[in-house]
Design a protein around this motif. Sequence first.
Motif, PDB file in Angstrom:
ATOM      1  N   ASP A  39      55.825  24.827  32.006  1.00 22.40           N
ATOM      2  CA  ASP A  39      56.721  24.382  33.075  1.00 22.40           C
ATOM      3  C   ASP A  39      56.586  25.230  34.339  1.00 22.40           C
ATOM      4  O   ASP A  39      56.589  24.712  35.449  1.00 22.40           O
ATOM      5  CB  ASP A  39      58.176  24.432  32.591  1.00 22.40           C
ATOM      6  CG  ASP A  39      58.411  23.538  31.390  1.00 22.40           C
ATOM      7  OD1 ASP A  39      58.202  22.317  31.519  1.00 22.40           O
ATOM      8  OD2 ASP A  39      58.799  24.057  30.327  1.00 22.40           O
ATOM      9  N   PHE A  40      56.486  26.563  34.159  1.00 19.71           N
ATOM     10  CA  PHE A  40      56.410  27.476  35.302  1.00 19.71           C
ATOM     11  C   PHE A  40      55.246  28.443  35.115  1.00 19.71           C
ATOM     12  O   PHE A  40      54.931  28.854  33.986  1.00 19.71           O
ATOM     13  CB  PHE A  40      57.717  28.267  35.447  1.00 19.71           C
ATOM     14  CG  PHE A  40      58.899  27.422  35.809  1.00 19.71           C
ATOM     15  CD1 PHE A  40      59.201  27.141  37.136  1.00 19.71           C
ATOM     16  CD2 PHE A  40      59.708  26.884  34.817  1.00 19.71           C
ATOM     17  CE1 PHE A  40      60.286  26.349  37.465  1.00 19.71           C
ATOM     18  CE2 PHE A  40      60.803  26.097  35.136  1.00 19.71           C
ATOM     19  CZ  PHE A  40      61.097  25.823  36.468  1.00 19.71           C
TER      20      PHE A  40
ATOM     21  N   ALA B 107      55.916  29.194  39.988  1.00 19.22           N
ATOM     22  CA  ALA B 107      55.652  27.850  40.502  1.00 19.22           C
ATOM     23  C   ALA B 107      56.090  26.837  39.462  1.00 19.22           C
ATOM     24  O   ALA B 107      55.773  26.971  38.278  1.00 19.22           O
ATOM     25  CB  ALA B 107      54.167  27.683  40.797  1.00 19.22           C
ATOM     26  N   ASN B 108      56.837  25.838  39.907  1.00 15.77           N
ATOM     27  CA  ASN B 108      57.248  24.754  39.020  1.00 15.77           C
ATOM     28  C   ASN B 108      56.086  23.783  38.891  1.00 15.77           C
ATOM     29  O   ASN B 108      55.901  22.881  39.703  1.00 15.77           O
ATOM     30  CB  ASN B 108      58.483  24.047  39.581  1.00 15.77           C
ATOM     31  CG  ASN B 108      59.069  23.050  38.598  1.00 15.77           C
ATOM     32  OD1 ASN B 108      58.356  22.427  37.817  1.00 15.77           O
ATOM     33  ND2 ASN B 108      60.385  22.891  38.627  1.00 15.77           N
ATOM     34  N   ILE B 109      55.276  23.999  37.874  1.00 20.24           N
ATOM     35  CA  ILE B 109      54.048  23.231  37.706  1.00 20.24           C
ATOM     36  C   ILE B 109      54.335  21.760  37.433  1.00 20.24           C
ATOM     37  O   ILE B 109      53.640  20.865  37.949  1.00 20.24           O
ATOM     38  CB  ILE B 109      53.190  23.835  36.575  1.00 20.24           C
ATOM     39  CG1 ILE B 109      52.720  25.234  36.967  1.00 20.24           C
ATOM     40  CG2 ILE B 109      52.001  22.948  36.250  1.00 20.24           C
ATOM     41  CD1 ILE B 109      51.847  25.281  38.202  1.00 20.24           C
ATOM     42  N   LYS B 110      55.336  21.475  36.636  1.00 20.11           N
ATOM     43  CA  LYS B 110      55.634  20.084  36.281  1.00 20.11           C
ATOM     44  C   LYS B 110      55.944  19.251  37.523  1.00 20.11           C
ATOM     45  O   LYS B 110      55.613  18.057  37.593  1.00 20.11           O
ATOM     46  CB  LYS B 110      56.816  20.043  35.304  1.00 20.11           C
ATOM     47  CG  LYS B 110      56.479  20.528  33.898  1.00 20.11           C
ATOM     48  CD  LYS B 110      55.593  19.532  33.156  1.00 20.11           C
ATOM     49  CE  LYS B 110      55.217  20.010  31.757  1.00 20.11           C
ATOM     50  NZ  LYS B 110      56.354  20.100  30.859  1.00 20.11           N
TER      51      LYS B 110
ATOM     52  N   TYR C 117      48.962  18.119  37.353  1.00 22.02           N
ATOM     53  CA  TYR C 117      47.585  18.006  36.879  1.00 22.02           C
ATOM     54  C   TYR C 117      46.792  19.281  37.170  1.00 22.02           C
ATOM     55  O   TYR C 117      45.565  19.250  37.250  1.00 22.02           O
ATOM     56  CB  TYR C 117      46.891  16.809  37.535  1.00 22.02           C
ATOM     57  CG  TYR C 117      47.478  15.476  37.122  1.00 22.02           C
ATOM     58  CD1 TYR C 117      47.010  14.812  35.995  1.00 22.02           C
ATOM     59  CD2 TYR C 117      48.510  14.898  37.846  1.00 22.02           C
ATOM     60  CE1 TYR C 117      47.546  13.593  35.604  1.00 22.02           C
ATOM     61  CE2 TYR C 117      49.060  13.683  37.469  1.00 22.02           C
ATOM     62  CZ  TYR C 117      48.570  13.030  36.342  1.00 22.02           C
ATOM     63  OH  TYR C 117      49.116  11.833  35.955  1.00 22.02           O
ATOM     64  N   CYS C 118      47.483  20.406  37.289  1.00 20.69           N
ATOM     65  CA  CYS C 118      46.837  21.684  37.603  1.00 20.69           C
ATOM     66  C   CYS C 118      45.760  21.995  36.555  1.00 20.69           C
ATOM     67  O   CYS C 118      46.053  22.134  35.366  1.00 20.69           O
ATOM     68  CB  CYS C 118      47.865  22.810  37.633  1.00 20.69           C
ATOM     69  SG  CYS C 118      47.139  24.449  37.855  1.00 20.69           S
ATOM     70  N   GLN C 119      44.511  22.122  36.999  1.00 23.20           N
ATOM     71  CA  GLN C 119      43.417  22.369  36.072  1.00 23.20           C
ATOM     72  C   GLN C 119      43.427  23.795  35.534  1.00 23.20           C
ATOM     73  O   GLN C 119      42.894  24.067  34.449  1.00 23.20           O
ATOM     74  CB  GLN C 119      42.081  22.078  36.744  1.00 23.20           C
ATOM     75  CG  GLN C 119      41.874  20.594  37.048  1.00 23.20           C
ATOM     76  CD  GLN C 119      40.502  20.305  37.618  1.00 23.20           C
ATOM     77  OE1 GLN C 119      39.485  20.519  36.968  1.00 23.20           O
ATOM     78  NE2 GLN C 119      40.481  19.827  38.842  1.00 23.20           N
TER      79      GLN C 119
END
Length: 234
Positions: A173-174, A207-210, A215-217
């Motif tokens: 998530d982060f 960073a709130n990836i979701k 789609y962060c590789q």
Amino acid sequence: MNLLTIYPIQSCNLSCYYCPNKKWTYPVNHHANKLNNKLIFKWIDKYLNPREWLIEISGGEPGVYPEIKGLVEGLSDRGYYGLVKTNGTLPIPHTATFKRVAAWHEIFGIDKPPQYADSMLIMRNPKDCWQQKKQYCIDHNIPYKDVDFQEFHRPEALRTPGTDAKRKNRFIDFWTVVYSGGRISSCYCDTTSEDIRIQNMSEPRKANIKKKCPYCQNVGGFEIFFPEEWITSF
């Protein structure tokens, strides 16, 4: 879950032309390398609950970090789970909660697989015998993933998005990144000018990836190697 990617040292014993971090790789004694285990553990013990954080140790090459054995074993003893991203040429300890993912680089042929590895990263490099390396892993019952190949830092670089760019992140998530100088970033795209460092015992910058980049590789590269059976431990 939260993910910490830490670069204990931004140095390497190889010099691959396609390395995305080549521009930021320095000699071992360079002033950019300021971390040590005492500092790392002091910061981690203050902010990172092992029930909430996974850890990725990257580089450079983590094997050239003088305190790599104590770092991996110390994190494992504290209850953390994670991965060590390596080229597999230098001794890095295997523990019950940390797996070594070794990239089988182009400069090493089919007769020289990474020696220190629990899983293999095989890049679908058109200049390499990657199909043979993949078959080697199958024949020797070695866990592996084959992924898209990209060249960096050259005008004629091969930059094909491929299928990996379409992989949606699953359980991170982060994300927080700590570089060898101690600077804390929310991700590789974080351009803040604030002096946020573990030397100052600054809080993780997440960073709130979701929401920001589902789609962060980079996060996806961790998720595809993190053992499925470990996820159920949280």
